[in-house]
Design a protein around this motif. Structure first.
Motif, PDB file in Angstrom:
ATOM      1  N   VAL A   1       0.848  -1.205   0.000  1.00 42.08           N
ATOM      2  CA  VAL A   1       0.000   0.000   0.000  1.00 42.08           C
ATOM      3  C   VAL A   1       0.877   1.246   0.000  1.00 42.08           C
ATOM      4  CG1 VAL A   1      -1.696   1.315   1.317  1.00 42.08           C
ATOM      5  CG2 VAL A   1      -1.921  -1.164   1.112  1.00 42.08           C
ATOM      6  N   LEU A   2       1.916   1.257   0.817  1.00 43.47           N
ATOM      7  CA  LEU A   2       2.815   2.414   0.856  1.00 43.47           C
ATOM      8  C   LEU A   2       3.520   2.614  -0.477  1.00 43.47           C
ATOM      9  CD1 LEU A   2       4.417   2.014   4.410  1.00 43.47           C
ATOM     10  CD2 LEU A   2       2.589   3.562   3.707  1.00 43.47           C
ATOM     11  N   ASP A   3       3.892   1.519  -1.130  1.00 44.54           N
ATOM     12  CA  ASP A   3       4.565   1.631  -2.432  1.00 44.54           C
ATOM     13  C   ASP A   3       3.688   2.333  -3.457  1.00 44.54           C
ATOM     14  OD1 ASP A   3       6.831   0.435  -1.497  1.00 44.54           O
ATOM     15  OD2 ASP A   3       6.310  -1.584  -2.218  1.00 44.54           O
ATOM     16  N   ARG A   4       2.367   2.115  -3.367  1.00 42.91           N
ATOM     17  CA  ARG A   4       1.463   2.749  -4.333  1.00 42.91           C
ATOM     18  C   ARG A   4       1.288   4.244  -4.061  1.00 42.91           C
ATOM     19  NH1 ARG A   4      -1.508  -2.141  -3.610  1.00 42.91           N
ATOM     20  NH2 ARG A   4      -3.005  -1.092  -2.238  1.00 42.91           N
ATOM     21  N   LEU A   5       1.533   4.673  -2.818  1.00 48.11           N
ATOM     22  CA  LEU A   5       1.300   6.070  -2.458  1.00 48.11           C
ATOM     23  C   LEU A   5       2.576   6.890  -2.381  1.00 48.11           C
ATOM     24  CD1 LEU A   5      -1.271   5.570   0.466  1.00 48.11           C
ATOM     25  CD2 LEU A   5      -1.774   6.072  -1.928  1.00 48.11           C
ATOM     26  N   VAL A   6       3.726   6.240  -2.294  1.00 48.54           N
ATOM     27  CA  VAL A   6       4.938   6.955  -1.927  1.00 48.54           C
ATOM     28  C   VAL A   6       5.313   8.027  -2.940  1.00 48.54           C
ATOM     29  CG1 VAL A   6       6.430   5.203  -2.985  1.00 48.54           C
ATOM     30  CG2 VAL A   6       7.340   6.695  -1.187  1.00 48.54           C
ATOM     31  N   TRP A   7       5.161   7.785  -4.251  1.00 48.54           N
ATOM     32  CA  TRP A   7       5.538   8.782  -5.258  1.00 48.54           C
ATOM     33  C   TRP A   7       4.341   9.583  -5.750  1.00 48.54           C
ATOM     34  CZ3 TRP A   7      10.230  10.305  -5.373  1.00 48.54           C
ATOM     35  CH2 TRP A   7      11.278   9.436  -5.052  1.00 48.54           C
ATOM     36  N   GLY A   8       3.202   9.406  -5.102  1.00 55.08           N
ATOM     37  CA  GLY A   8       2.045  10.218  -5.405  1.00 55.08           C
ATOM     38  C   GLY A   8       1.164   9.614  -6.481  1.00 55.08           C
ATOM     39  N   PRO A   9      -0.116  10.037  -6.457  1.00 51.97           N
ATOM     40  CA  PRO A   9      -0.677  10.934  -5.445  1.00 51.97           C
ATOM     41  C   PRO A   9      -0.747  10.246  -4.087  1.00 51.97           C
ATOM     42  CG  PRO A   9      -2.395  10.133  -6.893  1.00 51.97           C
ATOM     43  CD  PRO A   9      -1.111   9.659  -7.479  1.00 51.97           C
ATOM     44  N   PRO A  10      -0.566  11.025  -2.997  1.00 54.78           N
ATOM     45  CA  PRO A  10      -0.471  10.410  -1.674  1.00 54.78           C
ATOM     46  C   PRO A  10      -1.819  10.093  -1.029  1.00 54.78           C
ATOM     47  CG  PRO A  10      -0.138  12.763  -1.505  1.00 54.78           C
ATOM     48  CD  PRO A  10      -0.318  12.471  -2.967  1.00 54.78           C
ATOM     49  N   TYR A  11      -2.901  10.400  -1.741  1.00 54.81           N
ATOM     50  CA  TYR A  11      -4.232  10.204  -1.177  1.00 54.81           C
ATOM     51  C   TYR A  11      -4.827   8.887  -1.661  1.00 54.81           C
ATOM     52  CZ  TYR A  11      -3.825  15.159  -0.073  1.00 54.81           C
ATOM     53  OH  TYR A  11      -3.392  16.364   0.409  1.00 54.81           O
ATOM     54  N   GLY A  12      -5.597   8.257  -0.785  1.00 53.94           N
ATOM     55  CA  GLY A  12      -6.276   7.017  -1.141  1.00 53.94           C
ATOM     56  C   GLY A  12      -7.631   6.942  -0.453  1.00 53.94           C
ATOM     57  N   GLU A  13      -8.527   6.163  -1.040  1.00 54.14           N
ATOM     58  CA  GLU A  13      -9.858   5.979  -0.467  1.00 54.14           C
ATOM     59  C   GLU A  13      -9.893   4.692   0.348  1.00 54.14           C
ATOM     60  OE1 GLU A  13     -13.027   6.183  -3.216  1.00 54.14           O
ATOM     61  OE2 GLU A  13     -12.607   8.256  -3.824  1.00 54.14           O
ATOM     62  N   VAL A  14     -10.633   4.720   1.461  1.00 51.69           N
ATOM     63  CA  VAL A  14     -10.779   3.547   2.329  1.00 51.69           C
ATOM     64  C   VAL A  14     -12.257   3.314   2.580  1.00 51.69           C
ATOM     65  CG1 VAL A  14      -8.547   3.875   3.452  1.00 51.69           C
ATOM     66  CG2 VAL A  14     -10.565   5.000   4.392  1.00 51.69           C
ATOM     67  N   THR A  15     -12.561   2.091   2.920  1.00 56.20           N
ATOM     68  CA  THR A  15     -13.938   1.725   3.264  1.00 56.20           C
ATOM     69  C   THR A  15     -14.141   1.920   4.771  1.00 56.20           C
ATOM     70  OG1 THR A  15     -13.294  -0.573   3.621  1.00 56.20           O
ATOM     71  CG2 THR A  15     -13.960   0.048   1.386  1.00 56.20           C
ATOM     72  N   PRO A  16     -15.392   1.924   5.214  1.00 58.03           N
ATOM     73  CA  PRO A  16     -15.625   2.044   6.674  1.00 58.03           C
ATOM     74  C   PRO A  16     -14.934   0.945   7.466  1.00 58.03           C
ATOM     75  CG  PRO A  16     -17.648   2.444   5.456  1.00 58.03           C
ATOM     76  CD  PRO A  16     -16.648   1.980   4.444  1.00 58.03           C
ATOM     77  N   ASN A  17     -14.781  -0.243   6.881  1.00 60.60           N
ATOM     78  CA  ASN A  17     -14.072  -1.345   7.534  1.00 60.60           C
ATOM     79  C   ASN A  17     -12.859  -1.710   6.683  1.00 60.60           C
ATOM     80  OD1 ASN A  17     -15.993  -1.703   9.705  1.00 60.60           O
ATOM     81  ND2 ASN A  17     -17.372  -2.565   8.144  1.00 60.60           N
TER      82      ASN A  17
END
Length: 826
Positions: A213-229
Motif C-alpha cells: 500500500v505504501l509503495d502505491r502512495l509513496v511517489w504520489g498521489p499520496p491520497y487514497g480511499e478507504v472503506t468504513p471497515n
C-alpha cells in the motif's frame, strides 16, 4: 546580499540589491514594469501577486522548477543543506535502483537557486531561504491541488483537527510514550517518521501487504480511499499514523513518512541537466544549403501562384471570417498541394502582407499593393521577407481544421488562430538547430524533450481552449515542417542562409542565398505539339506573359506550358494582337516557332472580335450574316433567347457577361464592346486591395524592455524608495508615518526658499491635477511666480511645481540629506 543583517522581507532583499540585479529582475519579469513601481515596496508587492508569479514559474526550466517545488515542501525558511538533501536524498536506497546523481545536482543547484533569486521567487541568505508565499501556495500540496512532487501534507497539517485521544492511540500503536499535550504528540510522531533508524524498525514489523500500500502512495498521489471497515494492512497503517485521515473516506500518507520511503528525495527523477540533442543524420553542409535554396525557390513560386490565382479577385470572406472549406480545397488543387499545406501558404501570404481583404461590399481576399512591390524584388530578398514574417507571426496555420472552445471549426484566415507562444517556440527550435554542427539534423523526439525541459509548465498548456494536448510540442513539430517547406532547413538541418538570417540579419542572409538560386531565364523551348518548355525559372515579364498566353501543364525542374484556343483568346482579350504574339514567341524561343502554333494564333485571331457583344439587355452584332444564322440554328443557343433585330444584329435576354460566356462555350470567339463600339480589353492583375498593413502579432505578455528603459525604471524605483523612506525632521505638522506633510502656505514658501538658497533637499507632499497624491524628495533651485523649480530625485529630472499644489514640506534629517541626494545623482 550586500547587507550585514539578513533581510526580513522580500522588499528588504530587493532593496539590498544592486542596480544591475534590479534591472535583471525587471528584464526577466517585464510585467512588473506595467506601470513602473513607485518604490521597492510596491515592486515587492507586485512581484508576489498570483498572476505575476504564475508567469515567472512558467518561464523556469525543469530543474529550477524542481528546486522551487522542493522549497515548497521544505520548512520555511529552509537552510541550503535542507534544500540540497531534498534534491539529492540522504544517500539511502529508495528502491528505485538508479545511480546517484548527487554530484551533478550539487553542481547545478547554485545556478538554479540564483535563477530563482534573480526572479524574486526566492529571497534570503543560504541559512534561511524563503520561497515567496504565492509560489508556495501554488506549489505546496493540498487535496484540491496535489503537489508536483507527489508529497502530501506534514504530520502537523494532517493532524490539525484530530482529537487528543486519537493521537494517544497512534502514539501507543507506534511504540511511543503517551503525552497529554497534542503539540508534543505531533512532535513525537514527526520525530519518529524523520528518524531513519526508528522508522526502519517500525516498517520491519509491517505486513507485506501494508508495504505494498505504501509503495502505491509513496511517489504520489499520496491520497487514497478507504472503506468504513478497511482491510487489516490498511488498518495497521492507520493505527500507527502512516495513513492519516483527510475525510471519512480519504487518507493521506504524511510527508515525513513519504520522504523516509523516498530516501529523502522530493522528486523521483531530478533533472539538473538539459537533455542533449541527438543527431538523426549527418549531412554535407553544402548539400543542405542547396536543398534548402531549392525548396526556398519553390516556396516563392508557390506564393506567386497564389497571388496569380487571386489576381482578379479571390474567394469571398465568410460571415464569421476566413475562407470556406470549398475555397481552401480549390486553392489546394490549384497549387497542387494538400489542404493543410495550402492553408500554410495562405496564412503566410497574409502574415507577410501580400494578401488581405479588399474591404468591399462583397468582401473578398485579393493581393495587396505591397505584393507588386514584393514581386519586383530579387528572389533572395523575397525569401528573407516571407521568412522574417513567418518567424514573427503568432497566427498558427497548424490549428486550421481543428475546433475552438465552442466546437466551431477553425478556418484559414479566420479568427482564433493567434497563439502568442508561436514566435518564441519557432526561434527556440531554430536556435537549438543552430547550436548543432552544420549539416546535422536532430532527432525530433530529443528536440521535443529539450523544449519540455526548458519550459515544463508551458509544455502542459493546451493548443486551443478545451484541447489538452501539448501546445509547445505541436508548434515545434509544425515549425520543423514549415521550416522545410520554406527552405529554412534542408533535409532536416539548418541552412547557412537561415543561420545568417538569425544571427546577422536579412541582408547577410540574402547575400548568402543569392549564389544558390537559379538565374532567371529569358527564353523557352517551343515544341511542335503546341507546348513550350521552360528549362528553369523565367524572368518575370516573360513568365507573366506566358501565363496569359498558355496554360501550365506540369511543374518540376522544367515547367511545361500548353497553348490552346482558350489561352490564345485570353491573350487577345488582354489587348495583344496576333502580330504581337508572333513577335513575342520568336523573340523568346530558342527553337523555331512551330507552324501549328502559328496557325493556332492566326485562326483564333481571325475569329476573335468577329462577333461583338454589347448591352441591350445584350446584343450580338456581326458583319457576316451567315455566322448569325449559324448561331440561331444552333440548339445550344436556345437558353440565350436570341432574336434577330437586323441582318447583322441579334438581341438576347441574357446579360452581356452570360452571353459572352455562352457563345464561347459554343466555340465562338466573341469580344465585348463598349457603348461607343470599341472592343473592351481585359487585363489580368487589375484587382488590388487598398493599402493594407500585415496583421500585428499578438504579444505574449509585456515586451522585454531595452537597456534604456531598464536604467530609467531602476532610477525611478530607487528615487521613489528614497522619497517613501526619507527621514525628515519631526514636526507637529508631518503627521503619522507615511502621511503627506502638512504646512501652511507661508511655511511652505519659506522652507523651499531656504532650501533653494542652501542647495539642500526637502520632502514634500504633492497633489497633481488629477487629484493623485504623492511624496517626493526635491532640491529647489528657483522659487518665483508661485512656482518652485527643483531637481526631483523621485523622477530623476528637473521639474516645476505650483506652490498651491504642495500640501506641505519637511526638511530631511541632517545626517541623511546630502547622502540621499548623492545616491540619486551618482
Amino acid at each position: 546580499m550586500g547587507t550585514t543583517t539578513p533581510p526580513r522581507t522580500l522588499a528588504e532583499a530587493l532593496r539590498a540589491r544592486g542596480d544591475e540585479s534590479l534591472a535583471g529582475l525587471l528584464r526577466a519579469r517585464p510585467d512588473l514594469l506595467s506601470p513602473v513601481p513607485n518604490d521597492i515596496t510596491q515592486l515587492a508587492t507586485r512581484a508576489g501577486t498570483r498572476a505575476s508569479v504564475v508567469r515567472a514559474l512558467e518561464h523556469l526550466d525543469r530543474f529550477a522548477l524542481q528546486t522551487a517545488e522542493a522549497l515548497a515542501v521544505a520548512p520555511d525558511p529552509a537552510p541550503y543543506g535542507t534544500l540540497l538533501a531534498l534534491l539529492t536524498g540522504d544517500g539511502q536506497d529508495d528502491g528505485e535502483g538508479r545511480d546517484d546523481a548527487g554530484a551533478t545536482i550539487t553542481a547545478a543547484l547554485p545556478g538554479a537557486l540564483a535563477t530563482l533569486r534573480e526572479q524574486a521567487l526566492v529571497w534570503g541568505e543560504d541559512t534561511a531561504l524563503h520561497l515567496v508565499r504565492t509560489a508556495r501556495e501554488l506549489l505546496a500540496p493540498s487535496p484540491q491541488h496535489p503537489s508536483p512532487t507527489g508529497l502530501g501534507p506534514t504530520v502537523a497539517e494532517a493532524t490539525a483537527g484530530m482529537s487528543p485521544g486519537r493521537l494517544q492511540e497512534i502514539l501507543a500503536a507506534a511504540g511511543l510514550s503517551a503525552t497529554h499535550d497534542p503539540v508534543s504528540a505531533v512532535t513525537a510522531l514527526t520525530g519518529l517518521f524523520t528518524d531513519r533508524t526508528r522508522m526502519a524498525e517500525l516498517l520491519d514489523t509491517a505486513p507485506v501487504e501494508a508495504l505494498s500500500v505504501l509503495d502505491r502512495l509513496v511517489w504520489g498521489p499520496p491520497y487514497g480511499e478507504v472503506t468504513p471497515n478497511p482491510a487489516p494492512p490498511v488498518q495497521w497503517l492507520r493505527d500507527r499514523g502512516l495513513l492519516l485521515p483527510v475525510s471519512t473516506r480519504t487518507v493521506v500518507l504524511p510527508r515525513e513518512a513519504a520522504l523516509h520511503l523516498r530516501a529523502g528525495r522530493a522528486h523521483r527523477v531530478p533533472e539538473p541537466l538539459a537533455p542533449e540533442l541527438v543527431a538523426a543524420a549527418e549531412r554535407d553542409p553544402q548539400a543542405v544549403d542547396r536543398a534548402a535554396a531549392g525548396q526556398g525557390f519553390t516556396a516563392l513560386s508557390t506564393l506567386e501562384e497564389l497571388l496569380k490565382l487571386w489576381n482578379d479577385g479571390g474567394p469571398a470572406i465568410l460571415r464569421a471570417g476566413g475562407l470556406s472549406v470549398r475555397d481552401l480545397k480549390r486553392a489546394a488543387a490549384a497549387l497542387d498541394v494538400t489542404e493543410p499545406v495550402a492553408a500554410f501558404w495562405i496564412e503566410l501570404a497574409y502574415a507577410a502582407g501580400l494578401v488581405a481583404s479588399d474591404g468591399g461590399t462583397d468582401e473578398r481576399y485579393a493581393p495587396t499593393p505591397a505584393s507588386d512591390e514584393w514581386l519586383d524584388l530579387p528572389a533572395q530578398d523575397r525569401w528573407t521577407h516571407v521568412v522574417t514574417a513567418w518567424l514573427a507571426a503568432t497566427r498558427t496555420a497548424g490549428l486550421i481544421g481543428g475546433q475552438d472552445s465552442k466546437g466551431r471549426a477553425l478556418s484559414a484566415l479566420g479568427p482564433d488562430l493567434d497563439r502568442s507562444a508561436a514566435p518564441e517556440v519557432r526561434h527556440r527550435v531554430l536556435a537549438l538547430l543552430a547550436a548543432l554542427p552544420p549539416g546535422t539534423a536532430p532527432d525530433p523526439q530529443t528536440l521535443l524533450a529539450r523544449l519540455r525541459w526548458e519550459r515544463p509548465l508551458r509544455a502542459t498548456a493546451p493548443a486551443a481552449p478545451g484541447d489538452a494536448s501539448d501546445l509547445r510540442s505541436r508548434i515545434a513539430l509544425w515549425t520543423a515542417n514549415e521550416a522545410e517547406l520554406l527552405g529554412v532547413t534542408g533535409r532536416g538541418a539548418l541552412s547557412s542562409q537561415a543561420r545568417a538570417l538569425l544571427d546577422e540579419g536579412p541582408d547577410t542572409a540574402a547575400a548568402r542565398l543569392a549564389p544558390l538560386l537559379p538565374e532567371p531565364l529569358d527564353h523557352v523551348l517551343l515544341q511542335a505539339d503546341l507546348t513550350a518548355v521552360a528549362p528553369g525559372p523565367l524572368e518575370r515579364p516573360l513568365a507573366d506573359m506566358l501565363s496569359v498566353l498558355a496554360d501550365v501543364e506540369s511543374k518540376g525542374g522544367a515547367t511545361v506550358y500548353r497553348f490552346t484556343p482558350g489561352s490564345v483568346r485570353r491573350a487577345l482579350d488582354a489587348g495583344r494582337a496576333a502580330t504581337d504574339l508572333h513577335a513575342f514567341l520568336a523573340t523568346h524561343s530558342r527553337t523555331p516557332v512551330p507552324q501549328p502554333l502559328s496557325y493556332l494564333i492566326d485562326d483564333v485571331a481571325r475569329r476573335h472580335g468577329h462577333l461583338r457583344i454589347g448591352a441591350a439587355s445584350a446584343y450580338v452584332r456581326c458583319d457576316d450574316e451567315a455566322v448569325l444564322n449559324e448561331i440561331l440554328a444552333d440548339k445550344r443557343s436556345a437558353t440565350l433567347r436570341l432574336r434577330r433585330l437586323a441582318p447583322t444584329v441579334l438581341a438576347a435576354q441574357a446579360d452581356p457577361g452570360s452571353l459572352l460566356e455562352g457563345l464561347r462555350e459554343m466555340g465562338y470567339a466573341p469580344a465585348a464592346e463598349s457603348a461607343e463600339g470599341d472592343v473592351l480589353i481585359t487585363r489580368a492583375g487589375a484587382r488590388r486591395t487598398p493599402p493594407r498593413t500585415p496583421p500585428v502579432p499578438v504579444p505574449e505578455g509585456p515586451p522585454v524592455p531595452d537597456a534604456t528603459l531598464l536604467s530609467a525604471a531602476v532610477r525611478a524605483v530607487r528615487a521613489g524608495d528614497t522619497a517613501a523612506r526619507a527621514v525628515h525632521r519631526e514636526s507637529a505638522d508631518t503627521g503619522p508615518a507615511g502621511a503627506l506633510p502638512r504646512t501652511t502656505p507661508a511655511e511652505t514658501l519659506a522652507t523651499v526658499q531656504a532650501a533653494a538658497m542652501t542647495g539642500s533637499a526637502v520632502w514634500i507632499g504633492y497633489v497633481n491635477a488629477d487629484g493623485a497624491a504623492s511624496q517626493r524628495v526635491i532640491a529647489p533651485v528657483k522659487v518665483e511666480g508661485g512656482f518652485v523649480t527643483a531637481y526631483d530625485h523621485t523622477a530623476d529630472e528637473v521639474r516645476t511645481y505650483p506652490l498651491h499644489r504642495i500640501t506641505g514640506v519637511a526638511e530631511l534629517a541632517d545626517e541623511q540629506t546630502s547622502r540621499r541626494a548623492d545616491e540619486q545623482t551618482s
